[in-house]
Design a protein around this motif. Structure first.
Motif, PDB file in Angstrom:
ATOM      1  N   LEU A 159       3.513  -2.206  88.295  1.00 37.70           N
ATOM      2  CA  LEU A 159       4.119  -3.365  88.106  1.00 37.70           C
ATOM      3  C   LEU A 159       3.543  -4.460  87.245  1.00 37.70           C
ATOM      4  N   THR A 160       2.187  -4.727  87.544  1.00 39.94           N
ATOM      5  CA  THR A 160       1.718  -5.655  86.620  1.00 39.94           C
ATOM      6  C   THR A 160       1.468  -5.290  85.390  1.00 39.94           C
ATOM      7  N   ALA A 161       1.276  -3.974  84.968  1.00 43.25           N
ATOM      8  CA  ALA A 161       1.116  -3.439  83.814  1.00 43.25           C
ATOM      9  C   ALA A 161       2.313  -3.624  82.892  1.00 43.25           C
ATOM     10  N   ILE A 162       3.579  -3.214  83.591  1.00 42.65           N
ATOM     11  CA  ILE A 162       4.965  -3.525  82.939  1.00 42.65           C
ATOM     12  C   ILE A 162       4.921  -4.929  82.383  1.00 42.65           C
ATOM     13  N   LEU A 163       4.521  -6.065  83.590  1.00 41.16           N
ATOM     14  CA  LEU A 163       4.652  -7.381  83.195  1.00 41.16           C
ATOM     15  C   LEU A 163       3.658  -7.910  82.043  1.00 41.16           C
ATOM     16  N   THR A 164       2.615  -7.129  82.027  1.00 43.04           N
ATOM     17  CA  THR A 164       1.528  -7.508  81.020  1.00 43.04           C
ATOM     18  C   THR A 164       2.416  -6.891  79.450  1.00 43.04           C
ATOM     19  N   GLY A 165       2.978  -5.846  79.367  1.00 44.91           N
ATOM     20  CA  GLY A 165       3.414  -5.276  78.411  1.00 44.91           C
ATOM     21  C   GLY A 165       4.849  -6.327  77.983  1.00 44.91           C
ATOM     22  N   SER A 166       5.422  -6.725  79.068  1.00 42.89           N
ATOM     23  CA  SER A 166       6.580  -7.593  78.777  1.00 42.89           C
ATOM     24  C   SER A 166       6.214  -8.961  78.076  1.00 42.89           C
ATOM     25  N   VAL A 167       5.129  -9.463  78.410  1.00 41.08           N
ATOM     26  CA  VAL A 167       4.451 -10.836  78.082  1.00 41.08           C
ATOM     27  C   VAL A 167       4.080 -10.505  76.711  1.00 41.08           C
ATOM     28  N   LEU A 168       3.529  -9.297  76.427  1.00 44.90           N
ATOM     29  CA  LEU A 168       3.106  -9.323  75.095  1.00 44.90           C
ATOM     30  C   LEU A 168       4.244  -9.020  74.034  1.00 44.90           C
ATOM     31  N   VAL A 169       5.237  -8.117  74.401  1.00 43.45           N
ATOM     32  CA  VAL A 169       6.454  -8.106  73.727  1.00 43.45           C
ATOM     33  C   VAL A 169       6.978  -9.304  73.382  1.00 43.45           C
ATOM     34  N   LEU A 170       7.089 -10.372  74.479  1.00 38.60           N
ATOM     35  CA  LEU A 170       7.763 -11.460  74.343  1.00 38.60           C
ATOM     36  C   LEU A 170       6.774 -12.569  73.311  1.00 38.60           C
ATOM     37  N   ALA A 171       5.601 -12.581  73.504  1.00 40.64           N
ATOM     38  CA  ALA A 171       4.671 -13.373  72.695  1.00 40.64           C
ATOM     39  C   ALA A 171       4.957 -12.896  71.206  1.00 40.64           C
ATOM     40  N   ILE A 172       4.802 -11.660  70.951  1.00 45.25           N
ATOM     41  CA  ILE A 172       5.000 -11.368  69.489  1.00 45.25           C
ATOM     42  C   ILE A 172       6.553 -11.687  69.009  1.00 45.25           C
ATOM     43  N   ALA A 173       7.592 -11.563  69.750  1.00 43.16           N
ATOM     44  CA  ALA A 173       8.733 -12.003  69.417  1.00 43.16           C
ATOM     45  C   ALA A 173       8.969 -13.314  69.165  1.00 43.16           C
ATOM     46  N   ALA A 174       8.314 -14.221  70.140  1.00 38.86           N
ATOM     47  CA  ALA A 174       8.359 -15.514  70.042  1.00 38.86           C
ATOM     48  C   ALA A 174       7.530 -15.853  68.692  1.00 38.86           C
ATOM     49  N   TRP A 175       6.491 -15.179  68.612  1.00 38.21           N
ATOM     50  CA  TRP A 175       5.732 -15.673  67.261  1.00 38.21           C
ATOM     51  C   TRP A 175       6.357 -15.362  65.961  1.00 38.21           C
ATOM     52  N   GLN A 176       7.160 -14.337  65.913  1.00 31.49           N
ATOM     53  CA  GLN A 176       8.182 -14.088  64.880  1.00 31.49           C
ATOM     54  C   GLN A 176       9.440 -14.892  64.500  1.00 31.49           C
ATOM     55  N   VAL A 177       9.819 -15.263  65.802  1.00 33.61           N
ATOM     56  CA  VAL A 177      11.205 -16.079  65.581  1.00 33.61           C
ATOM     57  C   VAL A 177      10.509 -17.664  65.106  1.00 33.61           C
ATOM     58  N   ARG A 178       9.538 -17.909  65.859  1.00 31.64           N
ATOM     59  CA  ARG A 178       8.966 -19.401  65.138  1.00 31.64           C
ATOM     60  C   ARG A 178       8.599 -19.413  63.899  1.00 31.64           C
ATOM     61  N   ARG A 179       8.399 -18.215  63.402  1.00 33.47           N
ATOM     62  CA  ARG A 179       8.128 -17.920  61.756  1.00 33.47           C
ATOM     63  C   ARG A 179       9.290 -17.754  61.014  1.00 33.47           C
ATOM     64  N   GLY A 180      10.692 -17.732  61.573  1.00 33.26           N
ATOM     65  CA  GLY A 180      11.837 -17.279  61.046  1.00 33.26           C
ATOM     66  C   GLY A 180      11.967 -16.041  60.596  1.00 33.26           C
ATOM     67  N   HIS A 181      11.172 -14.967  61.095  1.00 29.66           N
ATOM     68  CA  HIS A 181      11.414 -13.491  60.692  1.00 29.66           C
ATOM     69  C   HIS A 181      12.506 -12.824  61.700  1.00 29.66           C
ATOM     70  N   GLU A 182      13.287 -12.441  61.012  1.00 26.07           N
ATOM     71  CA  GLU A 182      14.020 -11.316  61.831  1.00 26.07           C
ATOM     72  C   GLU A 182      14.577 -11.794  63.309  1.00 26.07           C
ATOM     73  N   VAL A 183      15.142 -13.216  63.254  1.00 28.29           N
ATOM     74  CA  VAL A 183      15.486 -13.749  64.466  1.00 28.29           C
ATOM     75  C   VAL A 183      16.508 -13.283  65.229  1.00 28.29           C
ATOM     76  N   ALA A 184      17.329 -12.550  64.622  1.00 29.57           N
ATOM     77  CA  ALA A 184      18.135 -11.900  65.616  1.00 29.57           C
ATOM     78  C   ALA A 184      17.601 -10.637  66.319  1.00 29.57           C
ATOM     79  N   ALA A 185      16.726  -9.877  65.742  1.00 29.60           N
ATOM     80  CA  ALA A 185      16.404  -8.714  66.206  1.00 29.60           C
ATOM     81  C   ALA A 185      15.229  -9.026  67.090  1.00 29.60           C
ATOM     82  N   PHE A 186      14.295  -9.863  66.902  1.00 35.91           N
ATOM     83  CA  PHE A 186      13.314 -10.275  67.970  1.00 35.91           C
ATOM     84  C   PHE A 186      13.844 -11.095  69.106  1.00 35.91           C
ATOM     85  N   ARG A 187      14.955 -11.882  68.858  1.00 42.12           N
ATOM     86  CA  ARG A 187      15.808 -12.305  70.192  1.00 42.12           C
ATOM     87  C   ARG A 187      16.305 -11.268  71.062  1.00 42.12           C
TER      88      ARG A 187
END
Length: 489
Positions: A194-222
């Motif tokens: 469960l901790t590993a799945i949480l780790t993967g979730s945080v990484l997916v979210l961190a990458i998505a937030a980074w891309q959204v902040r850059r204005g790249h593919e906002v709908a998909a990364f949302r």
């Protein structure tokens, strides 16, 4: 100071440092690998069910860090096993018969399945049927859990030995069911996965937030951020529950570990929970300078009672000295105290982060995270939070392993008897070589991940579950095979 330097140069201390540092690196990579594999499998499942090409593009995109983490995990995991023969030959001789079955399950079973089916998934785009291709990735995800189960079965036996007999100074299995069905194994596997799945979730979210902040593919990364927050919230909450019951079991079988994690020197009834303490807690000097406590909460957590007794370090030391002979059985109290708080604090903070993100994303379904002060703050915090799951995992591992000291195997084999008889120079050399390889591999992997993620989402115009490879133009058909391979990178 000279005595400290001399102590730090013993073969035992250097071997412990080597195993601790390499394990922390490997454990972090494995957690990321398991979590990302689960998320990529979910993304591909959503594409298979809906046919929406955005899910396919996200699948291909997040497959890049997943594959690189898997490669790093293979290198660090294979090298780590060498230490059992090099630095811990006494441990290997004593425990070889016990470790044989779990390590065979992990190496010959789970790891072999992971490698085969990951290869089928990697090179099977557009070749295997859509259901079979998706099943390959879910098989990899399940195999990673089986691999974790095998390793944690061996580790749980070190924490609470069961189903064994000592024959000619070595531990041998007498009850295989007791080895694999140890109640501690189930709780430990649940907590770690469960901790590993949480780790993967945080990484997916961190990458998505980074891309959204850059204005790249906002709908998909949302979409990716929403999935990460939902999965991470559930996994994180359940991990806290599993971790709590792990602690309850540890109070029963390893009370010294949990007393040290609370810096509880004197037996209390009821026992207060220390939230934050400042002052000398390495030995029993009296009350720390600052110690914020919640009355009776430790008794409630440990025994579900407001008036139960919790044994302190001093009483446990006297009990252990009578049972096992003279010597100190107190682990490094400051290390355990703060590691425990880093683990729980980081885990709880990540659960709150997942809840915050899900609330922001659900509050205005059609809007991006860039709207409003709260959304912009979240986009700044989420990428920085990528460090937190590794801090939590490191804290948890230190509590589990350092809290068992001075035992390599609880109550059976001391750490000083488990180490190999090697000169200090040899151990120091292996420490430097191992760390150099681990750090170089990790740095190269992280730089590669950063470069691959910066490329953005791959194109998949016109792709469907039945035909997942975007077809090249007529003049480029000679390169179709290359396109099929590059789909996973």
């Amino acid at each position: 100071m000279p005595s400290l330097i001399t102590a730090s140069l013993t073969a035992l201390d250097l071997s412990r440092w080597q195993f601790a540092l390499t394990t922390l690196i490997h454990f972090s990579i494995v957690a990321a690998s398991i979590g990302l594999t689960v998320h990529v499998a979910i993304l591909q499942t959503r594409w298979w069910r809906t046919g929406d090409e955005q899910w396919l593009r996200l699948t291909r995109y997040y497959a890049r860090p997943m594959l690189i983490c898997f490669a790093i995990g293979v290198v660090t995991g294979l090298l780590q096993t060498f230490q059992f023969g090099m630095n811990w030959s006494g441990f290997s001789r004593y425990l070889g018969d016990i470790f044989g079955a779990p390590l065979a399950l992990e190496g010959l079973g789970a790891f072999f399945v992971e490698s085969v089916f990951l290869g089928l998934w990697l090179f099977g785009w557009g070749v295997l049927g859509p259901r079979l291709h998706l099943a390959c990735l879910w098989t990899v995800a399940i195999a990673t859990v089986v691999s974790a189960f095998a390793i944690l079965t061996a580790n749980s036996w070190m924490q609470h030995p069961r189903g064994y007999a000592i024959v000619d100074g070595r531990a041998e299995v007498t009850d295989v069911a007791a080895l694999f069905l140890n109640p501690d194994v189930g709780l430990t596997v649940a907590h770690v996965v469960l901790t590993a799945i949480l780790t993967g979730s945080v990484l997916v979210l961190a990458i998505a937030a980074w891309q959204v902040r850059r204005g790249h593919e906002v709908a998909a990364f949302r979409r990716a951020a929403t999935q990460a927050c939902a999965v991470g919230l559930v996994a994180g909450a359940l991990a806290l529950v599993a971790g709590h019951f792990q602690g309850v079991r540890a109070v029963e079988h390893q009370p010294m570990k949990m007393a040290a994690a609370e810096a509880l020197y004197s037996t209390e009834s009821p026992a207060s929970l220390s939230l934050f303490a400042l002052g000398p807690i390495r030995s029993d000097p009296g009350e720390p300078t600052v110690n914020v406590k919640v009355p009776a909460l430790l008794s409630l957590i440990d025994d579900f009672s407001l008036d139960s007794t919790v044994l302190g370090i001093d009483d446990l030391q006297r009990e252990y000295a009578q049972r096992y002979g003279p010597g100190s059985y107190v682990p490094n109290v400051p290390l355990l105290y703060w590691s425990f708080r880093l683990m729980v604090g980081s885990g709880a903070a990540l659960v709150l982060l997942m809840g915050w993100g899900l609330w922001l994303l659900r509050r205005r379904p059609g809007a991006g995270l860039t709207d409003g002060r709260g959304g912009r703050l979240f986009l700044r915090v989420a990428p920085l939070a990528a460090v937190a799951p590794f801090v939590a995992a490191a804290g948890g591992w230190l509590v589990r392993e350092a809290g068992r000291q001075p035992w390599a195997i609880q109550g059976l084999l001391r750490t000083e008897d488990a180490v190999s008889d090697l000169p200090v120079a040899a151990v120091a050399t292996s420490l430097v070589v191992f760390l150099a390889i681990y750090l170089a591999t990790t740095v190269i992997g992280l730089r590669t991940i950063r470069r691959e993620l910066a490329h953005g989402l791959p194109e998949a115009t016109g792709a469907t579950p039945r035909d997942p490879v975007a077809r090249p133009a007529a003049e480029d058909r000679d390169d179709a095979s290359t396109g099929r391979l590059s789909i996973s990178y």
